[in-house]
Design a protein around this motif. Structure first.
Motif, PDB file in Angstrom:
ATOM      1  N   ARG A  21       2.558 -20.048  39.140  1.00 43.61           N
ATOM      2  CA  ARG A  21       1.228 -19.825  38.561  1.00 43.61           C
ATOM      3  C   ARG A  21       1.285 -19.185  37.189  1.00 43.61           C
ATOM      4  O   ARG A  21       0.310 -19.228  36.440  1.00 43.61           O
ATOM      5  CB  ARG A  21       0.393 -18.965  39.510  1.00 43.61           C
ATOM      6  CG  ARG A  21       0.055 -19.674  40.813  1.00 43.61           C
ATOM      7  CD  ARG A  21      -0.830 -18.823  41.684  1.00 43.61           C
ATOM      8  NE  ARG A  21      -1.178 -19.511  42.918  1.00 43.61           N
ATOM      9  CZ  ARG A  21      -1.949 -19.001  43.871  1.00 43.61           C
ATOM     10  NH1 ARG A  21      -2.456 -17.783  43.716  1.00 43.61           N
ATOM     11  NH2 ARG A  21      -2.209 -19.693  44.970  1.00 43.61           N
ATOM     12  N   GLU A  66       3.211 -21.863  28.493  1.00 41.88           N
ATOM     13  CA  GLU A  66       2.004 -21.043  28.311  1.00 41.88           C
ATOM     14  C   GLU A  66       0.795 -21.794  28.863  1.00 41.88           C
ATOM     15  O   GLU A  66       0.349 -22.781  28.276  1.00 41.88           O
ATOM     16  CB  GLU A  66       1.794 -20.726  26.827  1.00 41.88           C
ATOM     17  CG  GLU A  66       0.641 -19.771  26.567  1.00 41.88           C
ATOM     18  CD  GLU A  66       0.504 -19.432  25.099  1.00 41.88           C
ATOM     19  OE1 GLU A  66      -0.193 -18.453  24.785  1.00 41.88           O
ATOM     20  OE2 GLU A  66       1.097 -20.146  24.260  1.00 41.88           O
ATOM     21  N   LEU A  67       0.282 -21.327  29.992  1.00 43.07           N
ATOM     22  CA  LEU A  67      -0.847 -21.977  30.635  1.00 43.07           C
ATOM     23  C   LEU A  67      -2.152 -21.394  30.118  1.00 43.07           C
ATOM     24  O   LEU A  67      -2.316 -20.175  30.050  1.00 43.07           O
ATOM     25  CB  LEU A  67      -0.768 -21.798  32.161  1.00 43.07           C
ATOM     26  CG  LEU A  67       0.474 -22.358  32.856  1.00 43.07           C
ATOM     27  CD1 LEU A  67       0.372 -22.123  34.361  1.00 43.07           C
ATOM     28  CD2 LEU A  67       0.651 -23.829  32.564  1.00 43.07           C
ATOM     29  N   GLY A  68      -3.080 -22.261  29.758  1.00 39.15           N
ATOM     30  CA  GLY A  68      -4.397 -21.815  29.339  1.00 39.15           C
ATOM     31  C   GLY A  68      -5.349 -21.753  30.517  1.00 39.15           C
ATOM     32  O   GLY A  68      -4.994 -22.087  31.664  1.00 39.15           O
ATOM     33  N   ASN A  69      -6.566 -21.332  30.269  1.00 39.16           N
ATOM     34  CA  ASN A  69      -7.575 -21.250  31.329  1.00 39.16           C
ATOM     35  C   ASN A  69      -7.910 -22.650  31.840  1.00 39.16           C
ATOM     36  O   ASN A  69      -8.215 -23.553  31.060  1.00 39.16           O
ATOM     37  CB  ASN A  69      -8.847 -20.587  30.800  1.00 39.16           C
ATOM     38  CG  ASN A  69      -8.625 -19.126  30.478  1.00 39.16           C
ATOM     39  OD1 ASN A  69      -7.768 -18.480  31.075  1.00 39.16           O
ATOM     40  ND2 ASN A  69      -9.385 -18.590  29.539  1.00 39.16           N
ATOM     41  N   GLY A  70      -7.826 -22.808  33.152  1.00 42.13           N
ATOM     42  CA  GLY A  70      -8.141 -24.098  33.752  1.00 42.13           C
ATOM     43  C   GLY A  70      -7.060 -25.144  33.610  1.00 42.13           C
ATOM     44  O   GLY A  70      -7.268 -26.297  33.975  1.00 42.13           O
ATOM     45  N   THR A  71      -5.883 -24.755  33.089  1.00 40.18           N
ATOM     46  CA  THR A  71      -4.786 -25.708  32.932  1.00 40.18           C
ATOM     47  C   THR A  71      -4.053 -25.873  34.248  1.00 40.18           C
ATOM     48  O   THR A  71      -3.711 -24.893  34.916  1.00 40.18           O
ATOM     49  CB  THR A  71      -3.802 -25.226  31.855  1.00 40.18           C
ATOM     50  OG1 THR A  71      -4.508 -25.002  30.639  1.00 40.18           O
ATOM     51  CG2 THR A  71      -2.716 -26.266  31.620  1.00 40.18           C
TER      52      THR A  71
END
Length: 289
Positions: A213, A95-100
């Motif tokens: 992505r 789970e990628l967060g914002n700006g990760t």
């Protein structure tokens, strides 16, 4: 005669008395919009809603079938009994967060499922560092003169390294070109280093993995011909590399140690699920990864 007509006219009802009585309305009242009755929830209410949603997601997750790794391997072997050369594929959802940053890493599997593709290494270095890089096995070595060759695809590489003294020179021209490809040298990933020869030596015998992505990682992990013990070992080696790269491992890597020495910490990227599958078999969620 005239007097008679005048008296009759005076006896007629007045036209003004029969006129319709109009009322006046303030124009401001007509143009004014009715006040909105939509209730805006408070921050406390939004937080409570988020907690309820997370609790519901946990309950739904618990309903899904998960198997231990050895049982999943047995199910897939049964499904692929007629295809002994079929390959197990491991799927990891992060789970990628914002700006990760997209997680990526290298792993040396005890037993490779496929022949390992050879890395083509390009190094930005000058002087003694350039000579060390050539001796260590770098395919392309040079300074800023390599920039144009990279931009017009004359120089193609799977790994690009750079010494610290040249990174500010190449970043303005190559940052937007190599960044989306995941090839831009970075101190966080260790590809900006003075020890270029040591990095190249560590590359030998390893293969790179990288998430897309959306945070999805896919990798061939073994073939059906492998003993169960070899498949389990490969999965554990690969997941150890993923956990280190996503900050889920107790074992700190070089990037973690560098951040801690400077007083910083790396954000943890949650691992949502791990699935083992094959060509004809189902995708099975693993409970013990």
């Amino acid at each position: 005669m005239f007097g008679l007509l005048f008296r009759q006219y005076r006896q007629l009802p007045c036209a003004a008395s029969q006129a319709r009585q109009f009322s006046t309305t303030n124009a401001l009242n007509i143009s004014r919009k009715p006040e909105s009755k939509i209730r805006i929830p408070s921050k406390k209410a939004l937080a409570a809603k988020a907690r309820r949603k997370a609790a519901l997601a946990v309950k739904e997750e618990a309903k899904l079938l998960k198997l231990p790794l050895t049982e999943a391997i047995a199910v897939l072997r049964a499904a692929e009994v007629a295809s002994p050369n079929s390959i197990y594929e491991l799927f990891v959802k992060t789970e990628l967060g914002n700006g990760t940053a997209v997680p990526r890493g290298r792993v040396n599997l005890p037993r490779e499922a496929k022949p390992r593709a050879e890395d083509k290494i390009l190094v930005f270095a000058e002087g003694r560092r350039a000579e060390e890089a050539r001796k260590a096995g770098a395919h392309i070595v040079g300074g800023p003169e390599l920039i144009e060759g990279i931009l017009n695809n004359r120089h193609r590489a799977t790994t690009i390294l750079c010494i610290p003294s040249l990174i500010r020179t190449i970043t303005p021209k190559l940052g937007r070109f190599l960044g989306p490809l995941g090839l831009m040298p970075s101190e966080r990933r260790g590809t900006v280093t003075e020890d270029v020869a040591g990095y190249i030596q560590r590359l030998h015998g390893t293969s790179e993995w990288r998430a897309d992505r959306a945070g999805n990682i896919r990798a061939p992990i073994a073939t059906m011909q492998f003993p169960v013990e070899d498949v389990v070992t490969n999965v554990h080696h690969f997941m150890a590399s993923v956990k280190r790269a996503t900050g889920n491992s107790k074992e700190a890597d070089a990037a973690d140690r560098k951040l801690k020495s400077s007083g910083g910490t790396r954000a943890v990227i949650p691992i949502k699920k791990v699935i083992l599958s094959s060509r004809q078999g189902p995708g099975i969620r693993i409970s013990d990864y």
